[in-house]
Design a protein around this motif. Structure first.
Motif, PDB file in Angstrom:
ATOM      1  N   TRP A  74       0.999  -1.050   0.097  1.00  9.90           N
ATOM      2  CA  TRP A  74       0.157   0.083  -0.041  1.00  9.90           C
ATOM      3  C   TRP A  74       0.857   1.214  -0.156  1.00  9.90           C
ATOM      4  O   TRP A  74       1.508   1.181   0.902  1.00  9.90           O
ATOM      5  CB  TRP A  74      -0.823   0.036   1.053  1.00  9.90           C
ATOM      6  N   GLU A  75       0.762   1.943  -1.004  1.00  9.04           N
ATOM      7  CA  GLU A  75       1.461   3.367  -0.873  1.00  9.04           C
ATOM      8  C   GLU A  75       1.155   4.325   0.215  1.00  9.04           C
ATOM      9  O   GLU A  75       0.031   4.476   0.267  1.00  9.04           O
ATOM     10  CB  GLU A  75       1.497   3.959  -2.372  1.00  9.04           C
ATOM     11  N   ILE A  76       2.034   4.826   0.779  1.00 12.14           N
ATOM     12  CA  ILE A  76       1.617   5.685   1.955  1.00 12.14           C
ATOM     13  C   ILE A  76       2.096   7.044   1.636  1.00 12.14           C
ATOM     14  O   ILE A  76       2.105   7.945   2.522  1.00 12.14           O
ATOM     15  CB  ILE A  76       2.036   5.145   3.063  1.00 12.14           C
ATOM     16  N   GLY A  77       2.840   7.356   0.664  1.00 11.46           N
ATOM     17  CA  GLY A  77       3.169   8.733   0.203  1.00 11.46           C
ATOM     18  C   GLY A  77       4.409   8.821  -0.846  1.00 11.46           C
ATOM     19  O   GLY A  77       5.088   7.868  -0.926  1.00 11.46           O
ATOM     20  N   SER A  78       4.648   9.985  -1.131  1.00 11.56           N
ATOM     21  CA  SER A  78       5.914  10.115  -2.137  1.00 11.56           C
ATOM     22  C   SER A  78       6.286  11.425  -1.885  1.00 11.56           C
ATOM     23  O   SER A  78       5.691  12.336  -1.542  1.00 11.56           O
ATOM     24  CB  SER A  78       5.401   9.873  -3.629  1.00 11.56           C
ATOM     25  N   THR A  79       7.685  11.556  -2.076  1.00 11.44           N
ATOM     26  CA  THR A  79       8.319  12.975  -1.976  1.00 11.44           C
ATOM     27  C   THR A  79       9.575  12.851  -3.081  1.00 11.44           C
ATOM     28  O   THR A  79      10.280  11.731  -3.047  1.00 11.44           O
ATOM     29  CB  THR A  79       8.770  13.279  -0.407  1.00 11.44           C
ATOM     30  N   GLY A  80      10.136  13.941  -3.596  1.00 10.65           N
ATOM     31  CA  GLY A  80      11.335  14.135  -4.231  1.00 10.65           C
ATOM     32  C   GLY A  80      12.386  14.267  -3.235  1.00 10.65           C
ATOM     33  O   GLY A  80      13.662  14.581  -3.991  1.00 10.65           O
ATOM     34  N   ASP A  81      12.469  14.418  -2.257  1.00  5.69           N
ATOM     35  CA  ASP A  81      13.618  14.857  -1.311  1.00  5.69           C
ATOM     36  C   ASP A  81      13.737  13.507  -0.778  1.00  5.69           C
ATOM     37  O   ASP A  81      13.284  13.146   0.305  1.00  5.69           O
ATOM     38  CB  ASP A  81      12.929  15.971  -0.188  1.00  5.69           C
TER      39      ASP A  81
END
Length: 216
Positions: A74-81
């Motif tokens: 389950w994906e719980i988020g994403s960030t480029g940092d």
């Protein structure tokens, strides 16, 4: 890594892979992310709250963070940092409460299942999700019958190629598990997963619950 992805992830390319890049970022920030030293591209980190998996998006700079149990993610988020990502991974591993995690890391989306996993009891949530999913309507009668039993309702249910899978421990892919397929008429087919020479066994409807209790 192709030229396009190198342009999106120059830090990853320079480090020789996502694993080394995460370890370097964690070292700079004094974080312990529990990543094995041999990990290069496929990042999967075992924690007390499931596996954490990290995957770079192909068309934009985003590190996708997912939580999983054997066979499911389950994906719980994403960030480029990348630095922010490793800090979130370290905090997750430390067992920081989910509300505090969500407050500290705005990119995280911690849903009902994640909270059930955090509490150590994702099973009841999974039963409810399957029984409210129109996609699994064909399995509703079997699911209801299994959940009605006081023992089997404690097993973790999933659907695999139309069969209901019951697993003793949702966080352990090697724990005892069976597949149950509802056939035509008054019969079921059951397979014990992970045992030598596993095969489908025909079980009369009246014996199904006792049979499943015995093998699980």
């Amino acid at each position: 890594m192709d030229t396009h992805r190198k342009d999106l992830y120059p830090d990853v390319a320079a480090s020789g892979g996502l694993g080394p890049a995460m370890r370097e970022a964690a070292k700079l920030r004094g974080c312990d992310i529990g990543l094995e030293p041999w990990t290069v591209d496929v990042v999967s980190i075992q924690t007390a709250r499931g596996f954490l998996l990290v995957e770079p998006a192909p068309d934009e700079r985003l590190f996708r963070l997912s939580v999983g149990i054997p066979g499911f993610e389950w994906e719980i988020g994403s960030t480029g940092d990348l630095g922010l990502l490793v800090e979130a991974v370290a905090a997750w591993r430390e067992g920081i409460p989910l509300d505090e995690l969500a407050e500290r890391f705005g990119f995280l989306e911690l849903d009902e299942f994640t909270r059930a996993l955090d509490s150590g009891e994702p099973t009841s949530s999974q039963w409810s999700d399957l029984l409210s999913s129109e996609f699994h309507r064909r399995q509703w009668n079997l699911l209801r019958r299994l959940r009605a039993d006081e023992v089997l309702r404690n097993m973790y249910p999933t659907i695999t190629h139309g069969a209901v899978r019951l697993q003793v421990d949702p966080l352990d892919g090697t724990s005892r598990q069976v597949l149950v397929h509802e056939g035509d008429g008054e019969r079921y087919e059951v397979m014990r997963v992970g045992v030598p020479e596993a095969a489908w066994t025909e079980v009369p409807t009246g014996d199904l619950i006792d049979y499943l209790r015995a093998v699980l």
